[in-house]
Design an enzyme around this catalytic site. Structure first.
Site, PDB file in Angstrom:
ATOM      1  CG  HIS A 182      -2.191  -0.943   1.298  1.00  0.00           C
ATOM      2  ND1 HIS A 182      -3.197  -0.966   2.105  1.00  0.00           N
ATOM      3  CD2 HIS A 182      -1.794  -2.395  -0.303  1.00  0.00           C
ATOM      4  CE1 HIS A 182      -3.896  -2.016   1.347  1.00  0.00           C
ATOM      5  NE2 HIS A 182      -3.223  -2.600   1.043  1.00  0.00           N
TER       6      HIS A 182
ATOM      7  CD  GLU B 239      -1.447   4.131   3.583  1.00  0.00           C
ATOM      8  OE1 GLU B 239      -2.817   4.483   3.317  1.00  0.00           O
ATOM      9  OE2 GLU B 239      -1.853   3.315   2.373  1.00  0.00           O
TER      10      GLU B 239
ATOM     11  CB  CYS C  59      -6.291  -0.814   5.395  1.00  0.00           C
ATOM     12  SG  CYS C  59      -5.321  -0.997   5.429  1.00  0.00           S
TER      13      CYS C  59
ATOM     14  CB  CYS D 214      -2.373   1.726   6.378  1.00  0.00           C
ATOM     15  SG  CYS D 214      -1.532   0.233   4.182  1.00  0.00           S
TER      16      CYS D 214
END
Length: 153
Positions: free
Chosen positions: A57, A59, A87, A90
């Protein structure tokens, strides 16, 4: 940490550019960057499809690069900007990295973990608090996601 709303918008604009990079590569358009002392020290964008890595992701990518930059797994005093509400994975990584502040653009009503579906960053049982601000350039961030998914249908 003294960051103005203008700075937040400027950094989120850069995160949107990173999200567009993800979209150009067929990835869900999410971009992230990490700032320390008014300097961008790391950038990332979604790339789980191309990397065959569910943890890739935006992040997580930015956190890994910031850790390399600081030569530490802890990132105190930093602000993470991301175009979509993080999410649970993260949000947990942000807490473990000791990020001081999280600024996100669009809320995620399906898997957001900073208040929309869950509130991992606000969990008082955890040992670190992250200052969270959502909604910075929310319409631009949300529109990018809507256009991406509309084109895929």
């Amino acid at each position: 940490m003294n960051i103005s709303g203008n700075d937040d918008r400027r950094y989120m604009q850069r995160a949107l550019e990173l999200a567009q990079h993800a979209a150009a590569n067929g990835e869900v358009p999410v971009g992230a960057l990490i700032v320390l002392d008014d300097e961008i020290i790391a950038e990332g964008w979604n790339h789980p499809i191309s990397s065959h890595d569910t943890t890739a992701h935006a992040e997580i990518s930015a956190l890994r690069k910031a850790g390399d930059w600081l030569q530490s797994y802890r990132l105190p005093g930093t602000t993470l900007y991301v175009t979509l509400e993080p999410c649970a994975m993260c949000a947990g990584a942000i807490i473990h990295a000791r990020v001081a502040r999280l600024v996100y653009g669009a809320s995620d009503p399906k898997s957001g973990a900073c208040g929309s579906v869950l509130d991992v960053t606000g969990c008082e049982a955890l040992n670190h608090r992250v200052e969270v601000e959502g909604g910075v350039l929310a319409s631009q961030c949300g529109d990018l996601l809507k256009r991406f998914f509309a084109a895929r249908r």
